[in-house]
Design a protein around this motif. Structure first.
Motif, PDB file in Angstrom:
ATOM      1  N   GLY A 108       0.763  -1.237   0.000  1.00 30.09           N
ATOM      2  CA  GLY A 108       0.000   0.000   0.000  1.00 30.09           C
ATOM      3  C   GLY A 108       0.791   1.283   0.000  1.00 30.09           C
ATOM      4  N   LEU A 109       2.117   1.224   0.062  1.00 31.85           N
ATOM      5  CA  LEU A 109       2.907   2.443   0.027  1.00 31.85           C
ATOM      6  C   LEU A 109       2.964   2.991  -1.395  1.00 31.85           C
ATOM      7  CD1 LEU A 109       5.897   1.517   2.371  1.00 31.85           C
ATOM      8  CD2 LEU A 109       3.941   2.987   2.892  1.00 31.85           C
ATOM      9  N   PRO A 110       3.032   4.315  -1.552  1.00 34.69           N
ATOM     10  CA  PRO A 110       3.083   4.891  -2.897  1.00 34.69           C
ATOM     11  C   PRO A 110       4.452   4.685  -3.537  1.00 34.69           C
ATOM     12  CG  PRO A 110       3.296   6.624  -1.274  1.00 34.69           C
ATOM     13  CD  PRO A 110       3.016   5.356  -0.506  1.00 34.69           C
ATOM     14  N   ASN A 111       4.491   4.903  -4.830  1.00 35.68           N
ATOM     15  CA  ASN A 111       5.753   4.829  -5.564  1.00 35.68           C
ATOM     16  C   ASN A 111       6.421   6.194  -5.467  1.00 35.68           C
ATOM     17  OD1 ASN A 111       7.874   4.209  -7.245  1.00 35.68           O
ATOM     18  ND2 ASN A 111       6.701   4.431  -9.141  1.00 35.68           N
ATOM     19  N   PHE A 156      -0.560  -0.702   4.459  1.00 31.52           N
ATOM     20  CA  PHE A 156      -0.608   0.706   4.804  1.00 31.52           C
ATOM     21  C   PHE A 156      -1.801   1.366   4.117  1.00 31.52           C
ATOM     22  CE2 PHE A 156       3.709  -0.090   6.097  1.00 31.52           C
ATOM     23  CZ  PHE A 156       3.886   0.784   7.160  1.00 31.52           C
ATOM     24  N   GLN A 157      -2.508   2.202   4.884  1.00 26.34           N
ATOM     25  CA  GLN A 157      -3.673   2.920   4.387  1.00 26.34           C
ATOM     26  C   GLN A 157      -3.448   4.419   4.535  1.00 26.34           C
ATOM     27  OE1 GLN A 157      -6.088   1.325   2.947  1.00 26.34           O
ATOM     28  NE2 GLN A 157      -5.675  -0.787   3.624  1.00 26.34           N
ATOM     29  N   PRO A 158      -4.024   5.240   3.621  1.00 25.70           N
ATOM     30  CA  PRO A 158      -3.925   6.695   3.792  1.00 25.70           C
ATOM     31  C   PRO A 158      -4.512   7.112   5.131  1.00 25.70           C
ATOM     32  CG  PRO A 158      -4.723   6.149   1.597  1.00 25.70           C
ATOM     33  CD  PRO A 158      -4.725   4.863   2.377  1.00 25.70           C
ATOM     34  N   ALA A 159      -3.845   8.047   5.799  1.00 26.55           N
ATOM     35  CA  ALA A 159      -4.269   8.520   7.119  1.00 26.55           C
ATOM     36  C   ALA A 159      -4.528  10.018   7.031  1.00 26.55           C
ATOM     37  CB  ALA A 159      -3.213   8.199   8.165  1.00 26.55           C
ATOM     38  N   ASP A 160      -5.747  10.385   6.633  1.00 25.47           N
ATOM     39  CA  ASP A 160      -6.075  11.795   6.443  1.00 25.47           C
ATOM     40  C   ASP A 160      -6.028  12.582   7.742  1.00 25.47           C
ATOM     41  OD1 ASP A 160      -6.436  11.276   3.773  1.00 25.47           O
ATOM     42  OD2 ASP A 160      -8.618  11.058   3.920  1.00 25.47           O
ATOM     43  N   ASP A 161      -6.260  11.904   8.876  1.00 22.41           N
ATOM     44  CA  ASP A 161      -6.304  12.622  10.150  1.00 22.41           C
ATOM     45  C   ASP A 161      -4.944  13.141  10.590  1.00 22.41           C
ATOM     46  OD1 ASP A 161      -5.768   9.793  10.447  1.00 22.41           O
ATOM     47  OD2 ASP A 161      -5.789  10.115  12.611  1.00 22.41           O
ATOM     48  N   VAL A 162      -3.865  12.584  10.046  1.00 19.19           N
ATOM     49  CA  VAL A 162      -2.533  13.073  10.389  1.00 19.19           C
ATOM     50  C   VAL A 162      -1.768  13.520   9.142  1.00 19.19           C
ATOM     51  CG1 VAL A 162      -2.241  11.882  12.588  1.00 19.19           C
ATOM     52  CG2 VAL A 162      -1.711  10.676  10.460  1.00 19.19           C
ATOM     53  N   SER A 163      -2.496  13.852   8.068  1.00 15.97           N
ATOM     54  CA  SER A 163      -1.904  14.480   6.891  1.00 15.97           C
ATOM     55  C   SER A 163      -1.996  15.994   7.054  1.00 15.97           C
ATOM     56  CB  SER A 163      -2.627  14.034   5.624  1.00 15.97           C
ATOM     57  OG  SER A 163      -2.442  12.650   5.387  1.00 15.97           O
ATOM     58  N   TYR A 164      -1.047  16.722   6.468  1.00 15.36           N
ATOM     59  CA  TYR A 164      -0.971  18.165   6.687  1.00 15.36           C
ATOM     60  C   TYR A 164      -0.716  18.902   5.380  1.00 15.36           C
ATOM     61  CZ  TYR A 164      -0.176  16.724  11.556  1.00 15.36           C
ATOM     62  OH  TYR A 164      -0.287  16.138  12.794  1.00 15.36           O
TER      63      TYR A 164
END
Length: 212
Positions: A108-111, A156-164
């Motif tokens: 799930g990590l991006p390239n 791994f999943q995107p975590a919008d709550d700790v994205s800035y």
């Protein structure tokens, strides 16, 4: 690498200087973390290094199953005592009970490249990747977005709550090419360039430190 110790009464300092001659795989260290076990860990472009106060132990793809490259950039110890290391190529390594596991796009990590590691506020690791917004001519960076990912199960999943998202002072492409690894501290992001230090605040403020 230099470390110092001081007697609080005499205020006398002692400096120790460690290089490849003392057991480091190379003299350039990207990040340092002291774990709860008391070890110092270093990231280098020639392996992950543990120091016990006397000797260095180097972990690399030649001697440690689970490692696919030797080019380490960032470090973090989570609340369970697992050590996480970001790789130059964008993957992330976890050291759990003495064994290494490398997480890639398959989990799930991006390239992307140069993952930053930080606390998600609960003692877990959050993996950050940087995205910049440019002006209309695509010559100046104006905003920075930190995309966060958190481990859920074995992915791994995107975590919008700790994205800035941060506003930036104008940063030219030439200056941005000399960015070193930034650091996320309490929701603020510190960026280091060849010319200045940028303190990007989560509330939208910006502080700039430069010579003179």
């Amino acid at each position: 690498i230099y470390f110092s110790a001081a007697d609080p009464v005499a205020a006398q300092y002692r400096f120790d200087h460690w290089t490849a001659d003392n057991g480091l795989p190379q003299n350039s260290v990207r990040e340092i973390v002291q774990t709860r076990e008391g070890y110092l860990w270093f990231t280098t472009f020639d392996g992950l290094v543990r120091f016990d106060g006397v000797r260095f132990t180097v972990f690399n793809k030649g001697n440690s199953p689970g490692l696919a490259t030797n080019r380490f950039v960032s470090l973090f110890e989570d609340r369970n005592g697992d050590l996480w290391a970001g790789l130059e190529t964008g993957e992330v390594v976890r050291r759990h009970q003495g064994r290494f596991t490398t997480y890639t796009q398959a989990q799930g990590l991006p390239n992307d490249v140069f993952p930053r590691l930080a606390d998600d506020g609960q003692g877990n690791v959050a993996i950050y990747y940087l995205q910049f917004t440019t002006d209309d001519r695509e010559e100046i960076y104006t905003r920075l977005f930190l995309r966060a990912y958190r481990l859920s199960g074995d992915r791994f999943q995107p975590a919008d709550d700790v994205s800035y998202t941060f506003s930036m002072p104008p940063v030219s492409l030439d200056e941005s090419n000399k960015l070193t690894l930034g650091k996320l501290v309490d929701g603020d992001y510190w960026v280091f360039t060849s010319r200045r230090v940028l303190h990007l605040q989560k509330g939208g403020g910006i502080q700039i430190y430069s010579e003179g």
